[in-house]
Enzyme design. Structure first.
Site, PDB file in Angstrom:
ATOM      1  N   ARG A  86       0.845  -1.208   0.000  1.00  7.46           N
ATOM      2  CA  ARG A  86       0.000   0.000   0.000  1.00  7.46           C
ATOM      3  C   ARG A  86       0.873   1.249   0.000  1.00  7.46           C
ATOM      4  O   ARG A  86       0.542   2.251  -0.620  1.00  7.46           O
ATOM      5  CB  ARG A  86      -0.931   0.000   1.223  1.00  7.46           C
ATOM      6  CG  ARG A  86      -1.978  -1.108   1.185  1.00  7.46           C
ATOM      7  CD  ARG A  86      -2.898  -1.049   2.391  1.00  7.46           C
ATOM      8  NE  ARG A  86      -3.879  -2.131   2.381  1.00  7.46           N
ATOM      9  CZ  ARG A  86      -3.705  -3.295   2.994  1.00  7.46           C
ATOM     10  NH1 ARG A  86      -2.604  -3.548   3.657  1.00  7.46           N
ATOM     11  NH2 ARG A  86      -4.656  -4.220   2.938  1.00  7.46           N
ATOM     12  N   ASP A 121     -10.499  -5.039   8.069  1.00  7.28           N
ATOM     13  CA  ASP A 121      -9.526  -6.013   8.576  1.00  7.28           C
ATOM     14  C   ASP A 121     -10.184  -6.957   9.582  1.00  7.28           C
ATOM     15  O   ASP A 121      -9.904  -8.162   9.598  1.00  7.28           O
ATOM     16  CB  ASP A 121      -8.325  -5.281   9.197  1.00  7.28           C
ATOM     17  CG  ASP A 121      -7.556  -4.474   8.160  1.00  7.28           C
ATOM     18  OD1 ASP A 121      -7.491  -4.916   7.000  1.00  7.28           O
ATOM     19  OD2 ASP A 121      -7.040  -3.386   8.502  1.00  7.28           O
ATOM     20  N   ARG A 147     -12.248  -9.484   7.754  1.00 11.16           N
ATOM     21  CA  ARG A 147     -11.398 -10.566   7.207  1.00 11.16           C
ATOM     22  C   ARG A 147     -11.053 -11.567   8.307  1.00 11.16           C
ATOM     23  O   ARG A 147     -11.157 -12.784   8.110  1.00 11.16           O
ATOM     24  CB  ARG A 147     -10.130  -9.963   6.595  1.00 11.16           C
ATOM     25  CG  ARG A 147     -10.425  -9.253   5.291  1.00 11.16           C
ATOM     26  CD  ARG A 147      -9.202  -8.701   4.610  1.00 11.16           C
ATOM     27  NE  ARG A 147      -9.586  -8.196   3.286  1.00 11.16           N
ATOM     28  CZ  ARG A 147      -9.071  -7.125   2.692  1.00 11.16           C
ATOM     29  NH1 ARG A 147      -8.113  -6.423   3.298  1.00 11.16           N
ATOM     30  NH2 ARG A 147      -9.478  -6.751   1.495  1.00 11.16           N
ATOM     31  N   HIS A 199      -3.188   0.261   8.589  1.00 13.39           N
ATOM     32  CA  HIS A 199      -3.747  -0.642   7.578  1.00 13.39           C
ATOM     33  C   HIS A 199      -2.609  -1.135   6.691  1.00 13.39           C
ATOM     34  O   HIS A 199      -2.523  -0.816   5.516  1.00 13.39           O
ATOM     35  CB  HIS A 199      -4.787   0.142   6.761  1.00 13.39           C
ATOM     36  CG  HIS A 199      -5.586  -0.706   5.833  1.00 13.39           C
ATOM     37  ND1 HIS A 199      -6.164  -1.896   6.202  1.00 13.39           N
ATOM     38  CD2 HIS A 199      -5.925  -0.522   4.524  1.00 13.39           C
ATOM     39  CE1 HIS A 199      -6.817  -2.396   5.164  1.00 13.39           C
ATOM     40  NE2 HIS A 199      -6.689  -1.598   4.142  1.00 13.39           N
TER      41      HIS A 199
END
Ligand code: APR
Length: 319
Positions: free
Chosen positions: A95, A155, A158, A182
């Protein structure tokens, strides 16, 4: 419902008509959360997506007004703005590899939003998330309770999914908490991850826990590897809409969100994933958990990573 009543609904602007932006707009409409304006730099794209979505209203039973535009004047007086503009990851990219390009996009988007809306609540989705919310805060000057990022809800979703797969139990009984940035150093908290109130530390072996924690940390990359031409958008879109639902319906849900810290968890002047209570004015409060030494060490490592990326944002702001 007449047009005056339609105008009294909340106005939600979605910046970016790509994968995440389109999913957010679709789920907002399906949940009847307000009138939606979709804006993008590509001509025709937001207009086409808005019209297509509007035409599904009589089938999905919603009557929100959906507008597509390339002109920020049409975003005037937004109650909530979701920023999804920017590049997604390609396979092999982190990212943080997106910081230079997306920081400039988020800066310009935020400036234009603030020209036309006085006091919106801004939710940033563009990556690298923590640094992009930091950029949006510095540019907008909004108070800290009105600007936040979407990461922890995704998150945690998940982690909840991987726990249910590992234990072969229903998803709906699983709850989870993921703190931190993140990125790969995010901090899933097994002690606060439960199935019907029972911590997974009692239900799973250390090896199983390590497996679901590791898969959560790499959850975004797993999808990027599979898709090859973009990153996740369905679960991210659903996560944003859960946050907006709590704000607009003043539910005070306690959700992990990326919030501005001023001393909480020992950190200040960074955006970081922490549990917050979300109400009609945005973040009502930040919840400070008592962490163990090893959880705190992991959190500090994650905060250092976020701080390093934010330095790149500071450099862009100073240039
Ligand atoms: N203003 C408005 N829209 C912009 C701008 C800008 N300055 N720059 C780019 N966009 C638009 C693009 O035209 C595109 O339609 O942003 C959209 C991004 O869509 P996708 O490429 O499909 O990317 P998406 O998968 O939606 O991800 C967007 O969210 O999860 C994060 O990492 C992801 O940073 C990425 C962002």
């Amino acid at each position: 419902m007449n047009s005056d009543q339609l105008r009294t609904r909340p106005k939600i602007t979605v910046v970016g008509a790509g994968q995440v932006g389109s999913t957010v707009a679709q789920l907002l409409a399906y949940n009847n959360l307000g009138n939606i304006t979709i804006i993008d730099i590509v001509e025709g794209l937001p207009q086409g997506k808005a019209l297509d979505l509007q035409e599904s209203g009589c089938l999905q039973v919603f009557d929100s007004l959906i507008t597509g535009t390339n002109d920020y004047k049409d975003t005037a007086d937004s109650d909530i703005v979701v920023i999804t503009a920017g590049l997604p990851r390609k396979p092999g990219q982190s990212r943080d590899d997106l910081v230079a390009i997306n920081a400039k996009i988020v800066k310009s988007v935020t400036e234009q939003i603030m020209e036309h809306s006085k006091n919106p609540i801004i939710i940033v989705v563009s990556n690298p998330l923590d640094a992009m919310v930091y950029m949006a805060k510095k540019v907008s000057g909004l108070p800290k309770h009105r600007i936040l990022g979407m990461a922890g809800v995704l998150d945690s979703a998940r982690l909840r999914t991987f726990v249910s797969l590992e234990l072969n139990c229903s998803l709906v009984d699983v709850d989870a908490m993921v703190l931190g940035g993140h990125g790969d150093s995010m901090v899933p908290l097994p002690r606060y991850t439960t199935v019907s109130g029972i911590s997974i530390t009692e239900l799973m072996t250390e090896e199983q826990i390590e497996r679901v924690v590791d898969r959560t940390r790499k959850g975004g990359a797993e999808i990027v590897q599979l898709l090859k031409t973009g990153s996740a958008f369905m679960a991210p879109g659903a996560s944003v809409v859960r946050m907006i639902d709590s704000i607009l319906r003043n539910k005070r849900r306690m959700l992990p969100c990326t919030a501005y810290l001023e001393g909480e968890y020992g950190w200040k002047d960074i955006f970081f994933g922490v549990p917050v209570k979300l109400c009609s004015t945005g973040i009502e409060s930040i919840v400070e958990l008592k962490l163990t030494d090893s959880e705190m060490a992991a959190l500090n490592k994650s905060a250092e990573d976020v701080q390093n990326t934010c330095k790149q944002v500071d450099a862009i702001l100073a240039s």
